[in-house]
Scaffold this active site. Sequence first.
Site, short mmCIF file in Angstrom:
data_model
loop_
_atom_site.label_atom_id
_atom_site.label_comp_id
_atom_site.label_asym_id
_atom_site.label_seq_id
_atom_site.Cartn_x
_atom_site.Cartn_y
_atom_site.Cartn_z
N GLY A 156 24.73 40.11 63.05
CA GLY A 156 24.88 40.97 61.89
C GLY A 156 25.98 42.15 61.89
N ALA A 215 28.50 48.29 95.01
CA ALA A 215 26.96 48.18 95.70
C ALA A 215 26.21 48.90 94.84
CB ALA A 215 27.08 48.80 96.99
N HIS A 220 -8.66 51.71 99.78
CA HIS A 220 -8.38 51.25 101.25
C HIS A 220 -8.45 49.98 101.43
CE1 HIS A 220 -7.46 51.67 105.32
NE2 HIS A 220 -8.77 51.08 105.81
P1 FAD Z 1 20.49 43.95 75.27
O1 FAD Z 1 19.38 43.48 76.18
O2 FAD Z 1 21.86 43.90 75.76
O3 FAD Z 1 20.47 43.21 74.10
C1 FAD Z 1 21.34 43.34 73.06
C2 FAD Z 1 21.13 42.17 71.97
O4 FAD Z 1 21.78 42.21 70.82
C3 FAD Z 1 21.54 40.88 72.90
O5 FAD Z 1 20.70 39.79 72.49
C4 FAD Z 1 22.84 40.50 71.82
O6 FAD Z 1 23.12 38.95 71.76
C5 FAD Z 1 22.53 41.03 70.62
N1 FAD Z 1 23.67 41.46 69.56
C6 FAD Z 1 24.53 42.14 69.94
N2 FAD Z 1 25.49 42.56 68.96
C7 FAD Z 1 24.92 41.91 67.91
C8 FAD Z 1 25.27 41.61 66.67
N3 FAD Z 1 26.31 42.07 65.99
N4 FAD Z 1 24.32 40.87 65.93
C9 FAD Z 1 23.24 40.25 66.30
N5 FAD Z 1 22.97 40.36 67.75
C10 FAD Z 1 23.63 41.19 68.38
N6 FAD Z 1 16.84 46.79 83.62
C11 FAD Z 1 15.60 47.20 83.85
O7 FAD Z 1 15.18 48.12 83.36
N7 FAD Z 1 14.97 46.29 84.99
C12 FAD Z 1 15.63 45.54 85.71
O8 FAD Z 1 15.17 44.65 86.69
C13 FAD Z 1 16.97 45.22 85.14
N8 FAD Z 1 17.72 44.31 85.75
C14 FAD Z 1 18.90 43.78 85.04
C15 FAD Z 1 19.80 42.76 85.93
C16 FAD Z 1 20.76 42.52 85.54
C17 FAD Z 1 21.51 41.18 86.38
C18 FAD Z 1 21.47 42.98 84.43
C19 FAD Z 1 22.83 42.69 83.81
C20 FAD Z 1 20.90 44.16 83.73
C21 FAD Z 1 19.71 44.58 84.36
N9 FAD Z 1 18.74 45.61 83.46
C22 FAD Z 1 17.42 45.86 83.97
C23 FAD Z 1 19.39 46.23 82.40
C24 FAD Z 1 18.67 45.71 81.14
O9 FAD Z 1 18.97 44.41 81.13
C25 FAD Z 1 19.43 46.56 80.00
O10 FAD Z 1 19.10 47.94 80.26
C26 FAD Z 1 18.62 46.26 78.69
O11 FAD Z 1 18.57 44.71 78.36
C27 FAD Z 1 19.22 46.79 77.43
O12 FAD Z 1 18.57 46.44 76.11
P2 FAD Z 1 19.21 46.43 74.99
O13 FAD Z 1 18.23 46.17 74.11
O14 FAD Z 1 19.90 47.89 74.63
O15 FAD Z 1 20.23 45.46 74.76
P1 NAI Z 2 25.73 50.20 88.82
O1 NAI Z 2 26.52 51.25 87.99
O2 NAI Z 2 24.42 50.27 89.28
O3 NAI Z 2 26.94 50.10 90.09
C1 NAI Z 2 28.34 49.91 90.06
C2 NAI Z 2 28.71 50.29 91.53
O4 NAI Z 2 30.04 49.79 91.39
C3 NAI Z 2 28.79 51.66 91.59
O5 NAI Z 2 28.26 51.98 92.92
C4 NAI Z 2 30.34 51.99 91.45
O6 NAI Z 2 30.58 53.15 92.25
C5 NAI Z 2 30.90 50.95 92.03
N1 NAI Z 2 32.26 50.63 91.26
C6 NAI Z 2 32.74 51.18 90.10
N2 NAI Z 2 34.19 50.78 90.23
C7 NAI Z 2 34.52 50.12 91.59
C8 NAI Z 2 35.55 49.54 91.82
N3 NAI Z 2 36.76 49.42 91.14
N4 NAI Z 2 35.58 49.05 93.37
C9 NAI Z 2 34.55 49.29 93.82
N5 NAI Z 2 33.21 49.68 93.50
C10 NAI Z 2 33.44 50.11 92.33
O7 NAI Z 2 26.14 48.86 87.81
P2 NAI Z 2 25.65 47.47 88.02
O8 NAI Z 2 25.38 47.04 89.48
O9 NAI Z 2 26.88 46.71 87.44
O10 NAI Z 2 24.64 47.41 86.96
C11 NAI Z 2 24.92 47.63 85.48
C12 NAI Z 2 23.75 48.37 84.94
O11 NAI Z 2 22.57 47.20 84.83
C13 NAI Z 2 23.20 49.43 85.57
O12 NAI Z 2 23.45 50.47 84.93
C14 NAI Z 2 21.72 49.16 86.13
O13 NAI Z 2 20.91 50.28 85.53
C15 NAI Z 2 21.46 48.04 85.28
N6 NAI Z 2 20.56 47.30 86.19
C16 NAI Z 2 19.42 47.76 86.55
C17 NAI Z 2 18.54 47.04 87.33
C18 NAI Z 2 17.13 47.61 87.70
O14 NAI Z 2 16.65 48.32 86.99
N7 NAI Z 2 16.61 46.92 88.73
C19 NAI Z 2 19.20 45.84 87.78
C20 NAI Z 2 20.42 45.32 87.61
C21 NAI Z 2 21.28 46.23 86.74
#
Ligand code: FAD
Ligand code: NAI
Length: 475
Positions: A122, A191, A454
Amino acid sequence: MAKQFDVVVIGAGPGGYIAAIRAAQLGMTVACIDAWSTADGKPAPGGTCTNVGCIPSKALLQSSEHFEQANHHFADHGIELKGVSLKLDTLIGRKTTVVKQNNDGILYLFKKNKVTFFHGTGSFVAHVDGGWSIKVAGKTDEDLVAKHVIIATGSAPRALPGLPFDETQVLSNDGALRLPAVPKTLGVIGAGVIGLELGSVWRRLGSEVTILEAMPDFLAVADQQVAKEAHKAFAKQGLVIHTGVKIGEIKSGAKSLTVPYTDASGADQKLVVDKLIVSIGRVPHVDGLGVETVGLKLDERGFVAVDDDCKTNLPNVWAVGDVVRGPMLAHKAEEEGVAVAERIAGQHGHVNFGTIPSVIYTSPEIAWVGQNEQQLKKEGRDYKAGSFPFMANGRARALGDTTGFVKVLADAKTDEVLGVHIVGPQASELISEAVTIMEFRGAAEDIARICHAHPTLSEAMKEAALAVDNRTLNF
Ligand code: FAD
Ligand code: NAI
């Protein structure tokens, strides 16, 4: 002829699809556009969260934890298993099925709520009579006109400069969730949440995992007592974590990668690994949206600039989730999506940033809400702390999982709960009670006086609240 809608949502991640459903519930005509496709080109709504984030990572964490338990902990229960082996393709296949169930679930919810779904990209075309002209570029192109637009285009992984993701050797969260074989050695840069969760998955499955973190403190965003306890547990499991490193120029060879770095003492080191996960944070995703075409304002870090109500600089254009400021969490995106839909309907949607929980789904799990001790000290706030170890909790002993503790922080005078920090079993579920109490601005005494079943892990929360007033009953 353009199709008219009250609301067009761009992106069907947790921010977008929830906003679309809430807007439809409130009686508006709604379309949601999403570009994500399955390997065979079918729509895959749900965004990062469903496709390469929350859901698949939790599926792999569950499977790998079963493997870990079978290999190392079942014997404690008198269950002797011989010849435990891993079928990685089944494990990854199960994850793919779980993801598909979630994709299909969202398509079903769209139908149920009469949200029109468009599969494609979009983009803004222009401001026209009746709202915003939006183009969908997909298998078939569509022209839409929307009174209101909600941008929910999410985020993308940040790459290290000069080291693009190839998803075979240099992995983002995407490649790290679908490796075809367990690497013998795995390096992780960062990390943070992804590094710890996915590092744990592959360690449990047999990789030697080394995590390199730039910050001097481990998990600087968490309460440092929690971070220390978690670090100890991860080290015991064999997860190697070096903090305070500076990464040099990474060289990728045919079979391995060499990561030169200086360690916390300034000494030169070298890590050679089969695969490398780069998890150093994520960047807002606005590609293909037509930002310049309509003059949508971005902030200095590239996020869509919004006010406290998620309004952008353009009339009737809103933005939610990872593409705007604030924590990049699915539940934060969802809350913003609901709030914006309600504001469009003339209601008073609200998101309380002070009570958004954070969870890391490692073992032990880590979860917190509100302020931690470092923050309260920095603020000069007069507070009391009460902790309770899972070691003293009957259910944790029965489970055989006694790592960690619950810590409740409360105002010294009013007893209002200011923060709750958990490291230990089921922290992800336990934190909800703390969120509820904080939403009602409750006191530690409130938690202490509530009857908890409990034997449950939740009794550790009650006992930690009692500890705020120095009157634990079981420790
Ligand atoms: P997104 O989920 O990124 O969705 C955006 C969507 O928009 C996508 O489908 C994309 O294709 C679509 N899009 C983009 N541009 C366009 C366009 N121009 N037209 C049409 N479609 C488009 N968060 C948690 O709370 N708990 C977790 O356990 C957790 N685990 C995670 C694990 C990993 C490995 C990662 C990478 C992230 C994790 N997160 C977690 C973070 C979470 O995934 C994001 O915060 C969340 O998905 C954000 O939602 P959003 O709707 O903003 O964007
Ligand atoms: P993050 O922000 O959690 O961690 C990135 C880490 O990389 C930080 O500790 C930072 O200090 C380090 N870092 C940055 N630059 C670096 C460098 N050049 N060399 C070494 N270390 C460096 O980001 P992450 O793990 O990539 O996750 C992205 C987002 O996805 C987060 O904002 C998180 O909220 C979301 N997420 C949430 C999850 C959950 O809610 N359980 C699970 C996975 C992702």
